[in-house]
Design a protein around this motif. Structure first.
Motif, mmCIF file in Angstrom:
data_model
loop_
_atom_site.group_PDB
_atom_site.id
_atom_site.type_symbol
_atom_site.label_atom_id
_atom_site.label_comp_id
_atom_site.label_asym_id
_atom_site.label_seq_id
_atom_site.Cartn_x
_atom_site.Cartn_y
_atom_site.Cartn_z
ATOM 1 N N HIS A 1 0.869 -1.231 0.026
ATOM 2 C CA HIS A 1 -0.014 0.016 0.036
ATOM 3 C C HIS A 1 0.904 1.299 0.222
ATOM 4 O O HIS A 1 0.287 2.106 0.519
ATOM 5 N N THR A 2 2.166 1.180 -0.626
ATOM 6 C CA THR A 2 3.081 2.134 -0.323
ATOM 7 C C THR A 2 3.776 2.379 0.818
ATOM 8 O O THR A 2 3.095 1.825 1.755
ATOM 9 N N PHE A 3 4.995 2.732 0.975
ATOM 10 C CA PHE A 3 5.405 2.838 2.394
ATOM 11 C C PHE A 3 4.939 4.034 3.356
ATOM 12 O O PHE A 3 4.376 3.924 4.400
ATOM 13 N N ASP A 4 4.598 5.022 2.648
ATOM 14 C CA ASP A 4 4.230 6.364 3.351
ATOM 15 C C ASP A 4 2.631 6.616 3.164
ATOM 16 O O ASP A 4 1.915 7.539 3.652
ATOM 17 N N HIS A 5 1.746 5.636 2.460
ATOM 18 C CA HIS A 5 0.513 5.690 2.338
ATOM 19 C C HIS A 5 0.132 7.101 1.495
ATOM 20 O O HIS A 5 -0.482 7.951 1.907
ATOM 21 N N VAL A 6 0.777 7.239 0.270
ATOM 22 C CA VAL A 6 1.003 8.371 -0.371
ATOM 23 C C VAL A 6 0.081 8.244 -1.523
ATOM 24 O O VAL A 6 0.005 7.079 -2.327
ATOM 25 N N SER A 7 -0.757 9.290 -1.981
ATOM 26 C CA SER A 7 -1.393 9.072 -3.141
ATOM 27 C C SER A 7 -0.561 9.274 -4.560
ATOM 28 O O SER A 7 0.229 10.084 -4.477
ATOM 29 N N ALA A 8 -0.975 8.488 -5.578
ATOM 30 C CA ALA A 8 -0.258 8.437 -6.843
ATOM 31 C C ALA A 8 -0.326 9.751 -7.552
ATOM 32 O O ALA A 8 0.265 9.969 -8.468
ATOM 33 N N LEU A 9 -1.428 10.418 -6.994
ATOM 34 C CA LEU A 9 -1.772 11.736 -7.862
ATOM 35 C C LEU A 9 -0.835 12.674 -7.245
ATOM 36 O O LEU A 9 -0.733 14.061 -7.832
ATOM 37 N N ARG A 10 -0.184 12.812 -6.038
ATOM 38 C CA ARG A 10 0.682 13.568 -5.567
ATOM 39 C C ARG A 10 2.387 13.375 -5.711
ATOM 40 O O ARG A 10 3.139 14.258 -5.495
ATOM 41 N N ILE A 11 2.565 12.260 -6.164
ATOM 42 C CA ILE A 11 4.011 12.288 -6.422
ATOM 43 C C ILE A 11 4.241 11.416 -7.845
ATOM 44 O O ILE A 11 3.013 11.053 -8.672
ATOM 45 N N GLY A 12 5.601 11.517 -8.378
ATOM 46 C CA GLY A 12 5.645 11.052 -9.957
ATOM 47 C C GLY A 12 6.233 9.746 -9.932
ATOM 48 O O GLY A 12 6.361 9.108 -8.833
ATOM 49 N N PRO A 13 6.322 9.009 -11.096
ATOM 50 C CA PRO A 13 6.967 7.736 -11.176
ATOM 51 C C PRO A 13 8.121 7.376 -10.511
ATOM 52 O O PRO A 13 8.273 6.207 -9.873
ATOM 53 N N ALA A 14 9.019 8.064 -10.386
ATOM 54 C CA ALA A 14 10.246 7.768 -9.833
ATOM 55 C C ALA A 14 10.055 7.714 -8.102
ATOM 56 O O ALA A 14 10.654 6.921 -7.325
#
Length: 249
Positions: free
Chosen positions: A93-106
């Motif tokens: 569920h990602t490490f920091d529970h971060v939205s995919a709309l808030r970060i880029g692919p890298a």
């Protein structure tokens, strides 16, 4: 903070960049999943699942361990290890529970890699094969990243996976107090059985007084019993996916 382009990006990701897979499981299958996950999803839900002979999928964000989210105490390492030893599935569920709309692919790649290391170190080298989008937020660029690392990813768009489904954004229903009253659960279960489909439920806390994103113990028991009455097989996400791949209707 959300912006006006977020709904457009989510809609685009639902339509574009799909990787359709056939769904055909004799009699239908039902999967229960918990996101993040709050401690009550194990301490309260765990005994209920055991009593009913059910295994679930827990989508873990390592950065939430021993912390607080949606006002609820989150899991501990002991909780994670106990549920894994009990046979439940652990997904990403990602490490920091971060939205995919808030970060880029890298940055998304880094989130996945960090969570993979964190889980592997605590679960004897376990490799997660399933993913759930935090907040249900999906973008086209993020789908391409996630598809390289996971067999399937689950979203939060209401519906039964039947006929063909996008393996990078599987539909689901919310095992949540804010959503449950609006579902015709009997009809959803019957549709799943009749279409040889796959119904996935996702939730968070399990308490007598849950958050809007959680459910009561009675809700959990009810949905398990309804799935059984509909004749659905109940299985974790990866097991259901394996059944889907091997069954010919």
């Amino acid at each position: 903070m959300r912006n006006l382009t977020d709904p457009v990006r989510r809609r685009a990701a639902r339509i574009l960049g799909q990787q359709p897979v056939p769904v055909g499981i004799a009699g239908g299958v039902f999967s229960i999943s918990f996101d993040d996950f709050p401690q009550s999803a194990w301490e309260v839900a765990g005994p209920i699942l055991k009593d009913h002979g059910v295994l679930a999928t827990y989508f873990v964000a390592g950065g939430l361990c021993d912390g607080e989210n949606i006002g609820k105490r989150q899991f501990s390492v002991n909780d994670l290890q106990a549920l894994f030893e009990a046979g439940h599935e652990v997904g990403c569920h990602t490490f920091d529970h971060v939205s995919a709309l808030r970060i880029g692919p890298a940055a998304l790649e880094a989130q996945i890699a960090r969570n993979a290391r964190w889980v592997s170190e605590r679960l004897d080298g376990h490799t997660m094969t399933q993913f759930a989008w935090p907040f249900g937020d999906v973008s086209l660029s993020a789908k391409a990243v996630v598809a390289r690392h996971f067999e399937h990813s689950r979203g939060v768009r209401d519906g039964v996976n039947s006929g063909r489904a996008d393996r990078n954004n599987l539909q689901a229903i919310g095992l949540e107090s804010r959503r449950l009253p609006h579902y015709d659960l009997e009809a959803l279960m019957a549709r799943t059985a009749d279409s040889n489909g796959w119904l996935i439920a996702y939730g968070h806390d399990v308490e007598d007084n849950p958050t809007p994103y959680g459910c009561t113990p009675e809700d959990l028991v009810r949905i398990i019993e309804m799935a059984r009455q509909a004749g659905l097989t109940i299985a974790p996400v990866s097991s259901a996916a394996s059944m889907m791949a091997s069954t010919r209707i």
